[in-house]
Design a protein around this motif. Structure first.
Motif, PDB file in Angstrom:
ATOM      1  N   HIS A   1       0.847  -1.172   0.000  1.00 57.00           N
ATOM      2  CA  HIS A   1       0.000   0.000   0.000  1.00 57.00           C
ATOM      3  C   HIS A   1       0.883   1.222   0.000  1.00 57.00           C
ATOM      4  N   ARG A   2       0.868   1.970  -1.028  1.00 57.08           N
ATOM      5  CA  ARG A   2       1.663   3.196  -1.127  1.00 57.08           C
ATOM      6  C   ARG A   2       0.838   4.358  -0.609  1.00 57.08           C
ATOM      7  N   LEU A   3       1.419   5.122   0.279  1.00 58.08           N
ATOM      8  CA  LEU A   3       0.720   6.276   0.827  1.00 58.08           C
ATOM      9  C   LEU A   3       0.773   7.432  -0.139  1.00 58.08           C
ATOM     10  N   GLY A   4      -0.258   8.244  -0.090  1.00 58.46           N
ATOM     11  CA  GLY A   4      -0.193   9.537  -0.759  1.00 58.46           C
ATOM     12  C   GLY A   4       0.664  10.432   0.110  1.00 58.46           C
ATOM     13  N   ARG A   5       0.294  11.636   0.278  1.00 60.64           N
ATOM     14  CA  ARG A   5       1.012  12.532   1.182  1.00 60.64           C
ATOM     15  C   ARG A   5       0.351  12.456   2.540  1.00 60.64           C
ATOM     16  N   ARG A   6       1.125  12.158   3.581  1.00 60.47           N
ATOM     17  CA  ARG A   6       0.620  12.078   4.951  1.00 60.47           C
ATOM     18  C   ARG A   6       1.479  12.980   5.809  1.00 60.47           C
ATOM     19  N   SER A   7       0.885  13.503   6.814  1.00 61.78           N
ATOM     20  CA  SER A   7       1.634  14.307   7.755  1.00 61.78           C
ATOM     21  C   SER A   7       1.180  13.981   9.163  1.00 61.78           C
ATOM     22  N   PRO A   8       1.824  12.973   9.823  1.00 64.47           N
ATOM     23  CA  PRO A   8       1.465  12.721  11.209  1.00 64.47           C
ATOM     24  C   PRO A   8       1.878  13.892  12.084  1.00 64.47           C
ATOM     25  N   GLY A   9       1.088  14.202  13.054  1.00 67.61           N
ATOM     26  CA  GLY A   9       1.397  15.296  13.950  1.00 67.61           C
ATOM     27  C   GLY A   9       0.729  15.090  15.286  1.00 67.61           C
ATOM     28  N   CYS A  10       0.933  16.007  16.186  1.00 68.32           N
ATOM     29  CA  CYS A  10       0.374  15.906  17.531  1.00 68.32           C
ATOM     30  C   CYS A  10      -0.585  17.042  17.776  1.00 68.32           C
ATOM     31  N   ARG A  11      -1.585  16.774  18.577  1.00 72.98           N
ATOM     32  CA  ARG A  11      -2.511  17.796  19.043  1.00 72.98           C
ATOM     33  C   ARG A  11      -2.835  17.470  20.485  1.00 72.98           C
ATOM     34  N   ASP A  12      -3.123  18.477  21.227  1.00 71.75           N
ATOM     35  CA  ASP A  12      -3.597  18.259  22.580  1.00 71.75           C
ATOM     36  C   ASP A  12      -5.030  17.761  22.466  1.00 71.75           C
ATOM     37  N   ALA A  13      -5.303  16.575  22.966  1.00 66.83           N
ATOM     38  CA  ALA A  13      -6.636  15.988  22.798  1.00 66.83           C
ATOM     39  C   ALA A  13      -7.004  15.228  24.068  1.00 66.83           C
ATOM     40  N   ARG A  14      -7.832  15.789  24.866  1.00 62.01           N
ATOM     41  CA  ARG A  14      -8.209  15.175  26.136  1.00 62.01           C
ATOM     42  C   ARG A  14      -9.136  13.977  25.962  1.00 62.01           C
ATOM     43  N   ALA A  15      -9.679  13.778  24.777  1.00 59.80           N
ATOM     44  CA  ALA A  15     -10.634  12.689  24.588  1.00 59.80           C
ATOM     45  C   ALA A  15      -9.985  11.326  24.790  1.00 59.80           C
ATOM     46  N   ASP A  60       9.719   1.540   1.511  1.00 57.46           N
ATOM     47  CA  ASP A  60       9.404   0.987   0.196  1.00 57.46           C
ATOM     48  C   ASP A  60      10.117  -0.329  -0.092  1.00 57.46           C
ATOM     49  N   ASP A  61      11.323  -0.516   0.416  1.00 55.01           N
ATOM     50  CA  ASP A  61      12.118  -1.680   0.048  1.00 55.01           C
ATOM     51  C   ASP A  61      11.937  -2.894   0.954  1.00 55.01           C
ATOM     52  N   ASP A  62      11.735  -2.676   2.225  1.00 60.54           N
ATOM     53  CA  ASP A  62      11.786  -3.783   3.170  1.00 60.54           C
ATOM     54  C   ASP A  62      10.506  -4.003   3.973  1.00 60.54           C
ATOM     55  N   GLY A  63       9.371  -3.590   3.494  1.00 57.02           N
ATOM     56  CA  GLY A  63       8.155  -3.826   4.258  1.00 57.02           C
ATOM     57  C   GLY A  63       7.221  -2.646   4.263  1.00 57.02           C
ATOM     58  N   LEU A  64       6.387  -2.616   5.273  1.00 62.81           N
ATOM     59  CA  LEU A  64       5.357  -1.598   5.383  1.00 62.81           C
ATOM     60  C   LEU A  64       5.908  -0.315   5.999  1.00 62.81           C
ATOM     61  N   PRO A  65       5.250   0.828   5.734  1.00 68.05           N
ATOM     62  CA  PRO A  65       5.682   2.089   6.354  1.00 68.05           C
ATOM     63  C   PRO A  65       5.701   1.990   7.880  1.00 68.05           C
ATOM     64  N   GLN A  66       6.633   2.699   8.497  1.00 68.70           N
ATOM     65  CA  GLN A  66       6.811   2.670   9.940  1.00 68.70           C
ATOM     66  C   GLN A  66       6.573   4.055  10.535  1.00 68.70           C
ATOM     67  N   LEU A  67       5.984   4.062  11.725  1.00 66.59           N
ATOM     68  CA  LEU A  67       5.783   5.284  12.486  1.00 66.59           C
ATOM     69  C   LEU A  67       6.526   5.127  13.802  1.00 66.59           C
ATOM     70  N   TYR A  68       7.378   6.096  14.127  1.00 68.08           N
ATOM     71  CA  TYR A  68       8.081   6.146  15.407  1.00 68.08           C
ATOM     72  C   TYR A  68       7.508   7.300  16.207  1.00 68.08           C
TER      73      TYR A  68
END
Length: 179
Positions: A1-15, A60-68
């Motif tokens: 699965h190739r991602l389009g453009r993604r931008s992970p980010g943080c928000r203050d979210a008390r939920a 792209d070469d060795d598996g699925l996208p990773q998030l740290y």
């Protein structure tokens, strides 16, 4: 699965927690004003604790996208630790796991993965700092290998004050940070 453009980010979210990680998409990678409304990533990543400082790597070469990211959730090695997860084939994420080779009994936060996935920068107040938080780096041979023992970037980058917030330029030539 190739991602389009993604931008992970943080928000203050008390939920869900004290800080959660969100994602935003855009269809046109050249249109900086076309970002869609952010949506919170699921419980595989966000907890009732502080989950913050995401760094995304398209593997792209060795598996699925990773998030740290860093988190102070229970079960880690210290006050804040570094976690990772892979994107699953459905576009969500598998449950996050601790990255023990990048975590310590101290604060390990703000992971920033190089776009090739073979070098990581992060901030930590682990033993060996010049004072407060310092920037550290770790490398690996492939995106599937464990990380090397972290090395302090030394006096060229770090000072006796707090140094942190690493970010690498898109061409991989410049390391930005705060001090």
């Amino acid at each position: 699965h190739r991602l389009g453009r993604r931008s992970p980010g943080c928000r203050d979210a008390r939920a869900t927690g004290l800080a959660d990680i969100y994602v935003s998409y855009r269809k046109d990678g050249d249109d900086d004003f076309a970002w869609e409304a952010p949506t919170m990533l699921g419980p595989e990543i966000n907890t009732s604790f502080i989950d913050t400082a995401p760094s995304f790597f398209e593997n792209d070469d060795d598996g699925l996208p990773q998030l740290y990211f860093s988190s102070n959730r229970p079960g880690g090695m210290g006050l804040n630790d570094i976690y990772t997860t892979e994107m699953n084939p459905a576009g969500g994420f598998w449950p996050a796991v601790l990255v023990p080779e990048l975590s310590s009994p101290q604060n390990d936060t703000a992971p920033e993965i190089f776009r090739n996935g073979l070098e990581m920068f992060f901030q930590s107040d682990r033993p060996g700092t010049l004072g407060g938080n310092d920037l550290w780096t770790s490398v690996r041979d492939s995106a599937l290998d464990p990380w090397s023992p972290p090395l302090n970037l030394g006096v060229i980058v770090n000072s006796v004050s707090n140094d942190g917030g690493p970010a690498v330029s898109s061409d991989g030539e410049v390391l930005f940070f705060n001090s």
